[in-house]
Design a protein around this motif. Structure first.
Motif, PDB file in Angstrom:
ATOM      1  N   ARG A 263      -9.122   4.555  -2.039  1.00 18.93           N
ATOM      2  CA  ARG A 263      -8.876   4.743  -3.584  1.00 18.93           C
ATOM      3  C   ARG A 263      -8.319   6.317  -3.594  1.00 18.93           C
ATOM      4  NH1 ARG A 263     -12.218   2.930  -7.657  1.00 18.93           N
ATOM      5  NH2 ARG A 263     -13.860   1.277  -6.940  1.00 18.93           N
ATOM      6  N   PHE A 264      -7.297   6.309  -4.643  1.00 20.37           N
ATOM      7  CA  PHE A 264      -6.710   7.494  -4.970  1.00 20.37           C
ATOM      8  C   PHE A 264      -7.134   7.885  -6.524  1.00 20.37           C
ATOM      9  CE2 PHE A 264      -3.405   6.601  -1.713  1.00 20.37           C
ATOM     10  CZ  PHE A 264      -3.625   7.678  -1.014  1.00 20.37           C
ATOM     11  N   GLY A 265      -8.200   8.488  -6.514  1.00 19.83           N
ATOM     12  CA  GLY A 265      -8.855   8.859  -7.954  1.00 19.83           C
ATOM     13  C   GLY A 265      -9.123   7.477  -8.373  1.00 19.83           C
TER      14      GLY A 265
ATOM     15  N   HIS B 192      -7.425   2.104  -7.065  1.00 18.72           N
ATOM     16  CA  HIS B 192      -8.112   1.103  -5.780  1.00 18.72           C
ATOM     17  C   HIS B 192      -6.706   0.588  -5.171  1.00 18.72           C
ATOM     18  CE1 HIS B 192     -12.084  -1.012  -4.792  1.00 18.72           C
ATOM     19  NE2 HIS B 192     -11.340  -0.495  -3.705  1.00 18.72           N
ATOM     20  N   VAL B 193      -6.435   1.206  -4.103  1.00 25.59           N
ATOM     21  CA  VAL B 193      -5.131   1.060  -3.334  1.00 25.59           C
ATOM     22  C   VAL B 193      -5.258   0.031  -2.406  1.00 25.59           C
ATOM     23  CG1 VAL B 193      -3.136   1.865  -2.300  1.00 25.59           C
ATOM     24  CG2 VAL B 193      -4.059   3.193  -4.153  1.00 25.59           C
ATOM     25  N   LEU B 194      -6.268   0.087  -1.488  1.00 25.47           N
ATOM     26  CA  LEU B 194      -6.583  -1.079  -0.595  1.00 25.47           C
ATOM     27  C   LEU B 194      -8.095  -1.455  -0.779  1.00 25.47           C
ATOM     28  CD1 LEU B 194      -5.390   0.755   2.767  1.00 25.47           C
ATOM     29  CD2 LEU B 194      -4.186  -0.908   1.314  1.00 25.47           C
TER      30      LEU B 194
ATOM     31  N   GLY C  16       5.089  -7.029   0.520  1.00 24.45           N
ATOM     32  CA  GLY C  16       4.400  -6.933  -0.859  1.00 24.45           C
ATOM     33  C   GLY C  16       5.272  -6.200  -2.050  1.00 24.45           C
ATOM     34  N   PRO C  17       4.997  -6.291  -3.295  1.00 21.26           N
ATOM     35  CA  PRO C  17       5.510  -5.531  -4.014  1.00 21.26           C
ATOM     36  C   PRO C  17       5.512  -3.933  -3.983  1.00 21.26           C
ATOM     37  CG  PRO C  17       4.071  -7.127  -5.063  1.00 21.26           C
ATOM     38  CD  PRO C  17       3.823  -7.136  -3.576  1.00 21.26           C
ATOM     39  N   ASN C  18       6.401  -3.272  -4.663  1.00 23.39           N
ATOM     40  CA  ASN C  18       6.404  -1.802  -4.744  1.00 23.39           C
ATOM     41  C   ASN C  18       4.887  -1.373  -5.010  1.00 23.39           C
ATOM     42  OD1 ASN C  18       9.596  -2.043  -6.116  1.00 23.39           O
ATOM     43  ND2 ASN C  18       9.060  -1.366  -3.864  1.00 23.39           N
ATOM     44  N   GLY C  19       4.371  -0.648  -4.345  1.00 24.46           N
ATOM     45  CA  GLY C  19       3.101   0.040  -5.184  1.00 24.46           C
ATOM     46  C   GLY C  19       2.016  -0.962  -4.403  1.00 24.46           C
ATOM     47  N   ALA C  20       2.152  -1.926  -3.742  1.00 23.95           N
ATOM     48  CA  ALA C  20       1.152  -2.908  -3.203  1.00 23.95           C
ATOM     49  C   ALA C  20       0.066  -2.037  -2.401  1.00 23.95           C
ATOM     50  CB  ALA C  20       1.567  -4.134  -2.603  1.00 23.95           C
ATOM     51  N   GLY C  21       0.670  -1.051  -1.592  1.00 30.66           N
ATOM     52  CA  GLY C  21      -0.354  -0.447  -0.533  1.00 30.66           C
ATOM     53  C   GLY C  21       0.124  -0.298   0.852  1.00 30.66           C
ATOM     54  N   LYS C  22       1.202  -1.101   1.169  1.00 34.11           N
ATOM     55  CA  LYS C  22       1.840  -1.212   2.451  1.00 34.11           C
ATOM     56  C   LYS C  22       1.974   0.294   3.192  1.00 34.11           C
ATOM     57  CE  LYS C  22       5.653  -3.028   0.988  1.00 34.11           C
ATOM     58  NZ  LYS C  22       5.301  -2.776  -0.644  1.00 34.11           N
ATOM     59  N   THR C  23       2.604   1.160   2.446  1.00 33.28           N
ATOM     60  CA  THR C  23       2.620   2.595   3.282  1.00 33.28           C
ATOM     61  C   THR C  23       1.116   3.065   3.399  1.00 33.28           C
ATOM     62  OG1 THR C  23       4.834   2.825   2.415  1.00 33.28           O
ATOM     63  CG2 THR C  23       3.482   4.821   3.146  1.00 33.28           C
ATOM     64  N   THR C  24       0.296   3.062   2.365  1.00 28.79           N
ATOM     65  CA  THR C  24      -1.094   3.528   2.415  1.00 28.79           C
ATOM     66  C   THR C  24      -1.768   2.729   3.745  1.00 28.79           C
ATOM     67  OG1 THR C  24      -1.031   3.738   0.188  1.00 28.79           O
ATOM     68  CG2 THR C  24      -3.178   3.681   1.266  1.00 28.79           C
ATOM     69  N   LEU C  25      -1.593   1.740   3.921  1.00 24.27           N
ATOM     70  CA  LEU C  25      -2.278   0.902   4.917  1.00 24.27           C
ATOM     71  C   LEU C  25      -1.740   1.580   6.503  1.00 24.27           C
ATOM     72  CD1 LEU C  25      -3.976  -1.321   6.201  1.00 24.27           C
ATOM     73  CD2 LEU C  25      -2.123  -2.919   5.570  1.00 24.27           C
TER      74      LEU C  25
ATOM     75  N   PRO D 222       8.872   6.784   9.933  1.00 23.29           N
ATOM     76  CA  PRO D 222       8.429   6.728   8.500  1.00 23.29           C
ATOM     77  C   PRO D 222       9.644   6.259   7.691  1.00 23.29           C
ATOM     78  CG  PRO D 222       8.896   8.786   9.361  1.00 23.29           C
ATOM     79  CD  PRO D 222       8.978   8.311  10.619  1.00 23.29           C
ATOM     80  N   GLN D 223       9.346   6.258   6.361  1.00 29.35           N
ATOM     81  CA  GLN D 223      10.064   5.359   5.506  1.00 29.35           C
ATOM     82  C   GLN D 223      11.361   6.752   5.220  1.00 29.35           C
ATOM     83  OE1 GLN D 223       9.123   4.428   0.970  1.00 29.35           O
ATOM     84  NE2 GLN D 223       8.493   2.867   2.298  1.00 29.35           N
ATOM     85  N   ILE D 224      10.898   7.726   5.077  1.00 27.75           N
ATOM     86  CA  ILE D 224      11.884   8.875   4.871  1.00 27.75           C
ATOM     87  C   ILE D 224      11.389   9.989   5.827  1.00 27.75           C
ATOM     88  CG2 ILE D 224      12.466  10.881   3.317  1.00 27.75           C
ATOM     89  CD1 ILE D 224      11.453   8.867   1.159  1.00 27.75           C
TER      90      ILE D 224
ATOM     91  N   ASP E 187       8.190   1.799   9.262  1.00 27.29           N
ATOM     92  CA  ASP E 187       8.135   1.640   7.624  1.00 27.29           C
ATOM     93  C   ASP E 187       9.677   1.554   7.167  1.00 27.29           C
ATOM     94  OD1 ASP E 187       7.203   1.548   5.157  1.00 27.29           O
ATOM     95  OD2 ASP E 187       6.233   3.183   4.957  1.00 27.29           O
ATOM     96  N   GLU E 188      10.139   0.314   6.821  1.00 27.81           N
ATOM     97  CA  GLU E 188      11.423   0.078   6.250  1.00 27.81           C
ATOM     98  C   GLU E 188      12.488   0.589   7.209  1.00 27.81           C
ATOM     99  OE1 GLU E 188      12.099   0.234   2.041  1.00 27.81           O
ATOM    100  OE2 GLU E 188      10.050   0.053   1.546  1.00 27.81           O
ATOM    101  N   PRO E 189      12.505   0.227   8.659  1.00 24.03           N
ATOM    102  CA  PRO E 189      13.174   0.839   9.599  1.00 24.03           C
ATOM    103  C   PRO E 189      14.768   0.695   9.276  1.00 24.03           C
ATOM    104  CG  PRO E 189      12.274  -1.179  10.463  1.00 24.03           C
ATOM    105  CD  PRO E 189      11.561  -1.030   9.204  1.00 24.03           C
TER     106      PRO E 189
ATOM    107  N   SER F   1       9.135  -4.331   5.290  1.00 20.77           N
ATOM    108  CA  SER F   1      10.494  -4.717   4.909  1.00 20.77           C
ATOM    109  C   SER F   1      10.523  -5.298   3.557  1.00 20.77           C
ATOM    110  CB  SER F   1      11.245  -5.322   5.879  1.00 20.77           C
ATOM    111  OG  SER F   1      12.486  -5.358   5.729  1.00 20.77           O
ATOM    112  N   HIS F   2      11.452  -4.884   2.715  1.00 18.49           N
ATOM    113  CA  HIS F   2      11.561  -5.685   1.466  1.00 18.49           C
ATOM    114  C   HIS F   2      12.792  -6.585   1.763  1.00 18.49           C
ATOM    115  CE1 HIS F   2       8.899  -3.620  -0.934  1.00 18.49           C
ATOM    116  NE2 HIS F   2       9.432  -2.640  -0.600  1.00 18.49           N
ATOM    117  N   ILE F   3      13.281  -6.670   3.184  1.00 16.87           N
ATOM    118  CA  ILE F   3      14.519  -7.713   3.376  1.00 16.87           C
ATOM    119  C   ILE F   3      13.907  -8.757   4.214  1.00 16.87           C
ATOM    120  CG2 ILE F   3      16.908  -7.739   4.456  1.00 16.87           C
ATOM    121  CD1 ILE F   3      16.971  -4.604   4.545  1.00 16.87           C
TER     122      ILE F   3
END
Ligand SMILES: Nc1ncnc2c1ncn2[C@@H]1O[C@H](COP(=O)(O)OP(=O)(O)OP(=O)(O)O)[C@@H](O)[C@H]1O
Length: 244
Positions: free
Chosen positions: A10-12, A15-17, A34-43, A78-80, A153-155, A185-187
């Protein structure tokens, strides 16, 4: 190689995962979609110890992850990329080598330096490099110590088509050498090229985990993009399948 069980974060109030179970075996590529904000990077950050989960278990090579030592066996892109701007790529590589014990760093993989023709850029301050060139430096660092697990992460985001192809060839070569790869990846065409298994994360839950070809079969689609879109738009999802 990697086993994730009942992972919760959770972030506050968010409930992210929400109880994520996943498995990745040696010599396989698992794509997290998964969609943006689904929790992929958090995982991914949880696997890397950069985010502390609230509950659940992550095992790497059979051991519950704790401390920092296990991360030496994981390569992360990392993504960035946020680099110390005044350093050069050569400085950064030397620093990473210094941080590791000599035995672990003797056998370095610098194939991508040559493939990406990075040599002329290695001694320039990182802040002066283009976004794509920085991304290539990022890739070199991820593969440098021949890690057992690559987390990407989105290499290919920001890479031109030729460089993107070079990176994908590298991922496939590492898989053939028995390494495991967890990527986002979103591709979808890229995932079709690279991944054995796919995990669809929606709102912090794994709604499908199984072989890419099983997802295509179950959906009756020939393209992954259509199959994922169909799952995302369905009211009820197919039950999770164990990865082969
Ligand atoms: N440090 C943080 N503090 C608060 N909320 C966060 C934090 N990190 C992530 N979140 C929230 O967690 C949710 C999941 O974010 P995450 O970056 O894991 O998604 P993602 O699936 O990787 O998305 P994308 O496809 O856009 O990269 C988002 O709602 C995000 O705002």
């Amino acid at each position: 190689m990697l086993r994730i069980q009942a992972l919760t974060k959770r972030f506050g109030d968010a409930h992210v995962l929400r109880g994520v179970d996943l498995a990745l075996d040696p010599g396989r590529v698992l794509a997290l979609v998964g969609p943006n904000g689904a929790g992929k990077t958090t995982l991914i950050k949880s696997v890397l110890g950069l985010t502390r989960p609230d509950a659940g278990e992550i095992r790497f090579r059979g051991e519950i992850v704790r401390g920092d030592a296990y991360r030496a066996r994981i390569g992360y892109m990392p993504q960035i990329a946020r680099f110390p701007e005044n350093l050069t790529a050569a400085d950064l590589m030397a620093m990473l080598v210094d941080l590791r014990d000599a035995a672990a760093t003797a056998d370095r993989d610098v194939e991508l330096v040559e493939r990406f023709a990075l040599e002329p850029h290695l001694r320039k301050p990182l802040r002066t490099l283009s976004g794509g060139t920085r991304q290539k430096v990022n890739a070199v660092l991820a593969f440098l110590f021949r890690p057992d697990l690559l987390v990407l992460d989105e290499p290919t985001a920001g890479l031109d088509p030729i460089s993107s192809g070079i990176l994908k060839d590298k991922v496939l070569a590492e898989r053939a050498a028995g390494r495991s790869v967890l990527l986002t990846s979103h591709i979808m065409s890229e995932i079709e090229e690279l991944a054995d298994d796919v995990a669809l994360l929606v709102d912090g839950r794994v709604e499908f985990h199984g072989r890419v070809d099983a997802l295509l079969r179950a959906s009756g689609q020939t393209r992954l993009e259509r199959a994922v879109a169909q799952l995302l738009s369905a009211q009820s999802f197919a039950p999770c399948e164990a990865a082969a």
